[in-house]
Write an enzyme that holds these catalytic residues in place. Structure first.
Site, PDB file in Angstrom:
ATOM      1  N   ASP A 128       0.851  -1.188   0.000  1.00  0.00           N
ATOM      2  CA  ASP A 128       0.000   0.000   0.000  1.00  0.00           C
ATOM      3  C   ASP A 128       0.886   1.237   0.000  1.00  0.00           C
ATOM      4  O   ASP A 128       1.760   1.385   0.857  1.00  0.00           O
ATOM      5  CB  ASP A 128      -0.906   0.003   1.233  1.00  0.00           C
ATOM      6  N   HIS A 135      -3.937  14.101   0.440  1.00  0.00           N
ATOM      7  CA  HIS A 135      -4.172  13.257   1.611  1.00  0.00           C
ATOM      8  C   HIS A 135      -3.006  13.358   2.587  1.00  0.00           C
ATOM      9  O   HIS A 135      -3.213  13.541   3.803  1.00  0.00           O
ATOM     10  CB  HIS A 135      -4.371  11.809   1.181  1.00  0.00           C
ATOM     11  N   GLU A 201     -10.829   3.923   3.449  1.00  0.00           N
ATOM     12  CA  GLU A 201      -9.878   4.672   2.632  1.00  0.00           C
ATOM     13  C   GLU A 201     -10.192   4.380   1.165  1.00  0.00           C
ATOM     14  O   GLU A 201     -10.169   3.227   0.730  1.00  0.00           O
ATOM     15  CB  GLU A 201      -8.428   4.291   2.948  1.00  0.00           C
ATOM     16  N   GLU A 203      -9.297   4.016  -2.372  1.00  0.00           N
ATOM     17  CA  GLU A 203      -8.058   3.747  -3.096  1.00  0.00           C
ATOM     18  C   GLU A 203      -8.355   3.041  -4.408  1.00  0.00           C
ATOM     19  O   GLU A 203      -9.474   2.579  -4.658  1.00  0.00           O
ATOM     20  CB  GLU A 203      -7.107   2.875  -2.264  1.00  0.00           C
ATOM     21  N   ASP A 236      -9.474   0.315   1.663  1.00  0.00           N
ATOM     22  CA  ASP A 236      -8.503  -0.170   2.641  1.00  0.00           C
ATOM     23  C   ASP A 236      -8.984   0.261   4.027  1.00  0.00           C
ATOM     24  O   ASP A 236      -8.679   1.352   4.488  1.00  0.00           O
ATOM     25  CB  ASP A 236      -7.117   0.386   2.344  1.00  0.00           C
ATOM     26  N   ARG A 240      -8.443   3.790  13.039  1.00  0.00           N
ATOM     27  CA  ARG A 240      -7.599   4.962  13.250  1.00  0.00           C
ATOM     28  C   ARG A 240      -7.016   5.035  14.672  1.00  0.00           C
ATOM     29  O   ARG A 240      -5.860   5.444  14.849  1.00  0.00           O
ATOM     30  CB  ARG A 240      -8.398   6.239  12.977  1.00  0.00           C
ATOM     31  N   GLN A 243      -4.319   2.451  14.964  1.00  0.00           N
ATOM     32  CA  GLN A 243      -3.185   2.904  14.157  1.00  0.00           C
ATOM     33  C   GLN A 243      -2.404   4.014  14.858  1.00  0.00           C
ATOM     34  O   GLN A 243      -1.168   4.014  14.867  1.00  0.00           O
ATOM     35  CB  GLN A 243      -3.688   3.396  12.797  1.00  0.00           C
ATOM     36  N   LYS A 256      -4.336  -1.633  10.128  1.00  0.00           N
ATOM     37  CA  LYS A 256      -4.564  -1.740   8.686  1.00  0.00           C
ATOM     38  C   LYS A 256      -4.735  -3.168   8.185  1.00  0.00           C
ATOM     39  O   LYS A 256      -4.955  -3.373   6.997  1.00  0.00           O
ATOM     40  CB  LYS A 256      -3.381  -1.102   7.952  1.00  0.00           C
ATOM     41  N   THR A 260      -9.155  -5.531   3.637  1.00  0.00           N
ATOM     42  CA  THR A 260      -8.990  -4.678   2.472  1.00  0.00           C
ATOM     43  C   THR A 260      -9.908  -5.229   1.386  1.00  0.00           C
ATOM     44  O   THR A 260      -9.753  -6.378   0.968  1.00  0.00           O
ATOM     45  CB  THR A 260      -7.529  -4.684   1.974  1.00  0.00           C
ATOM     46  N   GLU A 366     -10.415  12.615   7.160  1.00  0.00           N
ATOM     47  CA  GLU A 366     -10.346  13.937   6.530  1.00  0.00           C
ATOM     48  C   GLU A 366     -11.719  14.590   6.403  1.00  0.00           C
ATOM     49  O   GLU A 366     -11.870  15.787   6.665  1.00  0.00           O
ATOM     50  CB  GLU A 366      -9.712  13.816   5.147  1.00  0.00           C
TER      51      GLU A 366
END
Length: 420
Positions: A128, A135, A201, A203, A236, A240, A243, A256, A260, A366
Site C-alpha cells: 500500500d 491526503h 480509505e 483507493e 482499505d 484509526r 493505528q 490496517k 482490504t 479527513e
C-alpha cells in the site's frame, strides 16, 4: 463505436470497450472460473478457451481454464493484447462465431445476477502506497501542523508499506470491527477494546503481471507498462485509534490488517488508455530512475457512499484518480529498485485518494476532520467515523470520447466487534 451482439444497457459499466476480467462461480457449477463482463452478462472463458487461437495464445489456452487470473497475468503483455483483440472480435455484432453457435453461446453466456464473484487472483504480496499529496498534507497537518505536514522524503520517494495479503477480500465480504489497543487520552495508559474510530480509505490498486525479473533485477521504467495488468477499486479499511497508538516507530500494523476490499472486475490498462491524462507536475524533479514522460494517470471518477443499516445510501465523497502525485509506473519501479522480485498477482495500492476540495477527501478522518466536523446522512443521522451496520460503497467510472466504462462497486458492511 463498435457494437456487440450482447445487449449492453446505456449506463452499463461494461460496454464492449471495457471487457474486464473476473473470477466467478454459479450454483450449478461451483468451481471458480475466469469470465469477462459485458453488459449484464458474463462470458465464461473456460467454455471458449479453444477460440483463443491466435499466434501467441494458441499455445496458452489452458490459462483460461484456471480458477484464477494468475496464469493469464504471468504471460507477456502481447498476450494480454491478443486476448483483448480476440474477445472484442468474438463479441462484436458482426462476428458470427459465438453469436450464431447456439449451443456454445448458451453454455458460455450467463447473467451476472446468477453468479458469485471471487478474488480475481491469488495475491502473493500486497503493498500500500501513500501517493496522494492532498491526503498526505491533510493527515500531516492534523498531527504535525501545517508547517510540518509532509515528511522530508515524501516528494522524493513513493512512500509505501507492506500490507497483509491474507485479509484482502472481494466486494461484498463483511468486515468485522477489530479489537485492539488504543490510547484515547494521551496522559493515561492505553486501553484494550473495540476500535472506536473505524474508517474507510478510498483507493485504487493494480495487479502486477508479465514475465517479471528475478530477485536482484529491478524493473526498469522503460518496461514498467509490461508489468501492470489492470486495476480495481479498493477500500482499505482502517482502525484509526489502533493505528495512532501503534504506528511509531514502524508504521501501520494492526490498524490496517483487519480487511482490504477490492472490486471483483479487473479493468485492463488498454481499456483505460482513452482516459489517460497528464501526470501530476512533480517538484522537485524525481531521480532519473523514476522519470517518465508518457501519460500514466487516468481520469477515473470515484464516489463513496455510506449506507446506514435500514436506510438509503448517502454520498459522502466524490474524488478522482487523476489527483495522484506518484504514478503506478513510479510505484512499481521504486518498489523493485532494490532488486525486490515482483510476482504476477501481486497487488499494489495507491493509498488514499484525496483531492484539493473537502468534498474530494477519501477518508472519514479527513471528511470529518478528525471528528470535529460530523457528516450529515440523508436519514438525519451524523457520522464522525463508521458505525456498526454501515455499508460503505465505492464506485469508479470513466466517461468521455463517447465511451462510458466502470469497475463495478466495491462494498463492505461493518459487523460489531467480537466480545473479548
Amino acid at each position: 463505436m463498435t457494437m456487440s451482439w450482447v445487449p449492453v444497457p446505456p449506463k452499463s459499466n461494461f460496454p464492449l470497450e471495457n471487457l474486464p476480467y473476473g473470477v466467478f462461480s454459479t450454483a450449478p457449477e461451483p468451481q471458480h472460473r475466469i469470465g469477462v463482463a459485458i453488459g449484464e452478462h458474463i462470458v465464461d472463458l473456460s467454455k471458449i478457451s479453444h477460440l483463443f487461437d491466435g499466434p501467441l495464445l494458441s499455445e496458452h489456452q489452458a490459462v483460461f481454464q484456471q480458477p484464477c487470473l494468475n496464469g493469464l497475468m504471468s504471460l507477456p503483455r502481447a498476450c494480454w493484447l491478443e486476448a483483448r483483440k480476440t474477445l472484442t472480435t468474438l463479441l462484436s455484432s458482426s462476428c458470427p462465431v459465438l453469436r450464431d453457435n447456439t449451443d456454445l453461446r448458451n453454455r458460455a453466456l450467463l447473467l451476472q445476477s446468477e453468479a458469485s464473484m471471487h478474488l480475481p487472483a491469488k495475491i502473493g504480496d500486497y503493498t500500500d502506497f501513500y501517493s496522494s499529496l492532498d491526503h498526505a498534507t491533510n493527515v500531516g497537518t492534523m498531527f504535525r501542523g501545517k508547517d510540518n505536514a509532509l515528511m522530508p522524503n515524501w516528494k522524493y520517494i513513493p512512500v509505501g508499506y507492506h500490507g497483509r495479503a491474507s485479509s484482502v477480500v472481494v466486494s461484498g465480504t463483511p468486515i468485522r470491527r477489530p479489537n485492539g489497543q488504543t490510547r484515547p487520552v494521551d496522559t493515561e495508559p492505553p486501553k484494550f477494546g473495540p476500535c472506536r474510530l473505524m474508517d474507510f480509505e478510498l483507493e485504487m490498486a493494480f495487479f502486477v503481471g508479465g514475465m517479471t525479473p528475478g530477485m536482484g533485477q529491478p524493473i526498469q521504467m522503460a518496461n514498467a507498462d509490461e508489468h501492470i495488468f489492470g486495476m480495481v477499486v479498493m477500500n482499505d479499511w482502517s482502525a484509526r485509534d489502533i493505528q495512532k497508538w501503534e504506528y511509531v516507530p514502524l508504521g501501520p500494523f494492526l490498524g490496517k490488517n483487519l480487511g482490504t476490499s477490492i472490486s471483483p472486475w479487473v479493468v485492463s490498462m488498454e481499456a483505460l488508455r482513452p482516459f489517460a491524462v497528464d501526470n501530476y507536475e512533480q517538484d522537485p524533479v524525481p531521480f532519473q530512475y523514476l522519470q517518465h514522460k508518457d501519460q500514466y494517470t487516468f481520469d477515473i471518477k470515484l464516489d463513496v457512499f455510506i449506507k446506514p443499516d435500514g436506510a438509503n445510501p448517502t454520498r459522502v465523497a466524490r474524488s478522482n484518480f487523476k489527483y495522484m502525485y506518484w504514478t503506478m509506473k513510479q510505484q512499481l519501479v521504486h518498489h523493485s529498485i532494490t532488486g525486490c522480485n515482483m510476482n504476477p498477482g501481486d497487488l499494489l495500492a495507491s493509498g488514499t485518494i484525496s483531492g484539493p476540495e473537502p468534498s474530494t477527501f477519501g477518508s472519514m478522518l479527513e471528511l470529518s476532520w478528525r471528528g470535529s466536523k460530523p457528516l450529515k446522512m440523508d436519514d438525519g443521522t451524523e457520522r464522525k467515523f463508521l458505525q456498526d451496520g454501515d455499508t460503505v460503497i465505492m464506485e469508479g467510472v470513466c466517461e468521455g470520447k463517447g465511451i462510458r466504462l466502470g469497475f463495478g462497486p466495491v462494498t463492505g458492511k461493518i459487523l460489531p466487534a467480537l466480545p473479548l
